[in-house]
Write an enzyme that holds these catalytic residues in place. Sequence first.
Site, mmCIF file in Angstrom:
data_model
loop_
_atom_site.group_PDB
_atom_site.id
_atom_site.type_symbol
_atom_site.label_atom_id
_atom_site.label_comp_id
_atom_site.label_asym_id
_atom_site.label_seq_id
_atom_site.Cartn_x
_atom_site.Cartn_y
_atom_site.Cartn_z
ATOM 1 N N CYS A 291 66.952 35.416 19.906
ATOM 2 C CA CYS A 291 68.395 34.920 19.545
ATOM 3 C C CYS A 291 69.315 36.091 19.384
ATOM 4 C CB CYS A 291 68.290 34.125 18.265
ATOM 5 S SG CYS A 291 67.683 32.674 18.434
ATOM 6 N N HIS B 291 73.637 32.920 16.162
ATOM 7 C CA HIS B 291 73.690 32.633 15.002
ATOM 8 C C HIS B 291 74.090 33.612 13.904
ATOM 9 C CE1 HIS B 291 69.810 34.674 14.006
ATOM 10 N NE2 HIS B 291 69.442 34.071 15.064
#
Length: 203
Positions: free
Chosen positions: A179, A163
């Site tokens: 992440c 992301h």
Amino acid sequence: MSDKRFNLKSRRSFLAGSAALLATPALAQSTSSVNSAATTETERDLTEVVRRNISSFRTLDWQPYFDNTKNGAILVDIDSRAVHYWSEDQSVYKLYPSSVPLTDDLTRRGRTRVILKDPEPSWRPTPSMLKRNPDWPPFIGPGPENPLGTRSLHLSWTYYRIHGTHDTRKIGRKSSNGCIGLYNEHIEELYEMANVGTQVLLI
């Protein structure tokens, strides 16, 4: 980057840009506790870290990592803090600096794939994140306060994503709960090229 080599001029340019980024305050930073400086590991000598990262921030061939490039391929090199992308026909190759997980126990390696493309991500902390950070909000909608930035690629592993981030201090550092983060302009580019089904390997 289409060249097979990260030439000296490119290295110097990237190093200068990285040094400038580290030397100046990041713009448009979130003031929430989620995006605070406490969520980013600060190495002892950032100049040395950048210099060391530049030496490992190099182009790679896809063959040692994938059997094919069907649906495209994304390689996340956690040690080098870099994301590589190859298009299915191999006409496009991209290399992006990234943020990586804060600790080894938050780090997952192996093969997965993109299962969802989210153009306006909202963020919810996982139960384990809330346990470690009880002051964090339970939900942040799309916008400049969102830790997922402007785009998100959901992976087949629960809670794992590639992301963006509005907090540019995090790129090139250990700063996530698992992440992989990219500059917003980079995730927006990768988002357009990646497909649901794009294969992903974290090493």
